[in-house]
Design an enzyme around this catalytic site. Structure first.
Site, PDB file in Angstrom:
ATOM      1  N   LYS A  13      39.752   1.967   0.969  1.00 20.42           N
ATOM      2  CA  LYS A  13      38.501   2.608   0.564  1.00 20.42           C
ATOM      3  C   LYS A  13      38.020   2.163  -0.816  1.00 20.42           C
ATOM      4  O   LYS A  13      36.850   2.317  -1.139  1.00 20.42           O
ATOM      5  CB  LYS A  13      38.656   4.124   0.632  1.00 20.42           C
ATOM      6  CG  LYS A  13      38.890   4.582   2.072  1.00 20.42           C
ATOM      7  CD  LYS A  13      38.868   6.074   2.227  1.00 20.42           C
ATOM      8  CE  LYS A  13      38.974   6.475   3.691  1.00 20.42           C
ATOM      9  NZ  LYS A  13      40.358   6.347   4.217  1.00 20.42           N
TER      10      LYS A  13
HETATM   11  C1  LIG Z   1      40.495   6.403   5.571  1.00 20.09           C
HETATM   12  C2  LIG Z   1      41.691   5.713   6.081  1.00 20.09           C
HETATM   13  C3  LIG Z   1      41.774   5.300   7.406  1.00 20.09           C
HETATM   14  C4  LIG Z   1      40.671   5.573   8.393  1.00 20.09           C
HETATM   15  O1  LIG Z   1      39.503   4.862   8.097  1.00 20.09           O
HETATM   16  P1  LIG Z   1      38.129   5.257   8.805  1.00 20.09           P
HETATM   17  O2  LIG Z   1      37.086   4.473   8.138  1.00 20.09           O
HETATM   18  O3  LIG Z   1      37.981   6.724   8.592  1.00 20.09           O
HETATM   19  O4  LIG Z   1      38.282   4.908  10.244  1.00 20.09           O
HETATM   20  C5  LIG Z   1      42.904   4.621   7.811  1.00 20.09           C
HETATM   21  N1  LIG Z   1      43.923   4.385   6.958  1.00 20.09           N
HETATM   22  C6  LIG Z   1      43.883   4.779   5.677  1.00 20.09           C
HETATM   23  C7  LIG Z   1      45.052   4.496   4.799  1.00 20.09           C
HETATM   24  C8  LIG Z   1      42.765   5.428   5.193  1.00 20.09           C
HETATM   25  O5  LIG Z   1      42.732   5.817   3.911  1.00 20.09           O
END
Ligand SMILES: *Cc1c(COP(=O)(O)O)cnc(C)c1O
Length: 452
Positions: free
Chosen positions: A110
């Site tokens: 993210k």
């Molecule tokens: C947020 C997250 C996900 C999921 O991602 P999405 O965009 O919500 O599908 C998977 N793995 C980790 C480590 C995350 O932080």
């Protein structure tokens, strides 16, 4: 380039406006009015650095930001990564690659979106002279990444809702062990979906929204989706040329934001074999892609907490594009879903292009063990969900969404290796600062008001 709402009842917005507002006033999500065709350009980006590639891509969308400003902003956004390649590819075998997306400040994918979003907000505040309040909900990693994207930025307050006791202790420390005055981690009793529902209601109150200049930071923000398209293109270009078009991206999925970005890159001309949605036991998306059934279940806490989600907000964008940009139909389906908690796809074609798998906790643990045994590679529990039914794929690129050190207990139990990272070690001795709030519209609004 203008941006429209998936629900069709919002006038077109510029890039900066759509980013500032987050959720469209008609409760839909912003999407580009028309996806550009990049098919003739993508190969010419081979060899660019990550920020350079990001700039070439964003030029098509952020058309209201002067190009030199955009370039500087992107360089700044990606200056805090601890790997020169930002999103390096690790080759586990001739047909199996892992793209590590955990080299940003909070060690999860993210950061790619939120470091950039933070810089976009900063520019906005500086230009308008108007301070803003950013509100988001997190199942774990978003909160830390959002807070780190906005940490100490002038004129910006950030409020992050998260389910108490349902994020890992380290994730909580990443949100709550910060001394900056503009950061407010709000813990609630309930699930991530409760937090998300309350958040939608707060944003639904337009008067309040305008009063405090509210902005969204969860994965519905347009800038996040676009920022995530970039690492797919980067990975594509790092593959041997003969494997690119045969590659399947395998994406550990919760809110559908990550995999949607890849899928959109393909709709802009990046030809690959397909996308694989990898879920944990919270498998609404797996049920949809395997059976056409999109119906709510209860959220079950798992080893991969950032995927403990049943309402995949970004799915609305996928619906919209799959329906050929039909906003009326998208609105009807989403309103029906809000009422009934389910819908069936009926006439909508589910292509082979998007497949799915599901892993329960026992399989996740076994997979972490096996991957370490077979490849000597230590993987976190989210990424582990991607290592399933890979024999069906000609070339697989598994997106690694978090550093294993964020989930030390399960990783150590399964591999015998204690994963560590210096930035996490430093947090362990700091004080926690968090605020308990009820997961309802009124309580959240009152808290935000009290901090103005
Ligand atoms: C947020 C997250 C996900 C999921 O991602 P999405 O965009 O919500 O599908 C998977 N793995 C980790 C480590 C995350 O932080």
């Amino acid at each position: 380039m203008k941006f429209v709402s998936t629900r069709g009842q919002t006038e077109p917005h510029s890039f900066s406006e759509a980013v500032r507002i987050g959720l469209a006033p008609d409760k839909g999500l912003f999407v580009p009015e028309k996806l550009p065709d990049l098919s003739s350009e993508i190969l010419s980006w081979d060899g660019l650095s990550y920020p350079e590639l990001c700039y070439e891509f964003f030029k098509h969308f952020a058309t209201d930001i002067p190009q030199d400003e955009l370039k500087a902003l992107i360089e700044k956004a990606y200056s805090r990564f601890d790997h020169a390649e930002h999103a390096p590819m690790v080759k586990l075998s001739d047909k199996l690659y892992v793209q590590e997306l955990f080299h940003g400040p909070t060690l999860a994918f993210k950061d790619f979106a939120l470091q950039l979003l933070g810089c976009l907000y900063e520019r906005q505040v500086a230009k308008s002279g108007q301070s803003i309040n950013v509100l988001g909900a997190t199942s774990g990693d978003t909160g830390a990444a959002a807070i780190n994207g906005l940490l100490g930025k002038k004129g910006v307050n950030i409020f992050i809702l998260y389910p108490d006791g349902r994020v890992s202790p380290l994730q909580e420390r990443q949100m709550t062990c910060l001394e900056e005055e503009n950061v407010f981690p709000l813990c609630i009793k309930g699930s991530f979906d409760d937090a998300q529902a309350a958040l939608k209601d707060v944003f639904g109150d337009k008067e309040f929204s305008q009063e405090v200049h509210l902005s969204a930071v969860n994965s519905i923000n347009l800038a996040r989706i676009l920022a995530q398209c970039v690492y797919y293109i980067y990975a594509y270009l790092k593959l041997p040329a003969e494997r690119r078009e045969r590659a399947t991206f395998v994406v550990p999925t919760g809110n559908f934001g990550n995999v949607l970005a890849g899928w959109m890159a393909s709709r802009m001309g990046m030809i690959v074999d397909g996308y694989r949605v990898a879920t944990n036991q919270n498998d609404i998306l797996h049920r949809f892609f395997s059976e056409g059934d999109y119906s709510l279940g209860d959220v079950q806490p798992s080893h991969a907490p950032s995927m403990d989600i049943q309402v995949a907000s970004n799915f609305e964008r996928f619906l919209y594009f799959s329906l050929g940009g039909n906003a009326d139909m998208t609105r009807e389906i989403m309103e029906g879903f809000k009422k009934d908690g389910n819908f069936q796809v009926g006439g909508m074609a589910i292509t082979e292009f998007m497949t799915s798998t599901r892993m329960d906790d026992a399989e996740i643990a076994q997979t972490i063990t096996n991957v370490y045994r077979d490849y000597g590679y230590v993987t976190d529990p989210h990424t582990a969900c991607g290592f399933k039914e890979l024999e069906q794929l000609e070339t697989a690129v598994i997106l690694s969404t978090a550093h294993p050190a964020k989930f030390p207990d399960v990783v150590e139990k399964c591999t015998g290796v204690e994963p560590t990272h210096p930035s996490l070690e430093a947090l362990k001795s700091k004080d926690i600062r968090k605020f308990a709030v009820a997961p309802d519209e009124a309580s959240i609004k009152a808290f935000i008001r009290s901090k103005q």
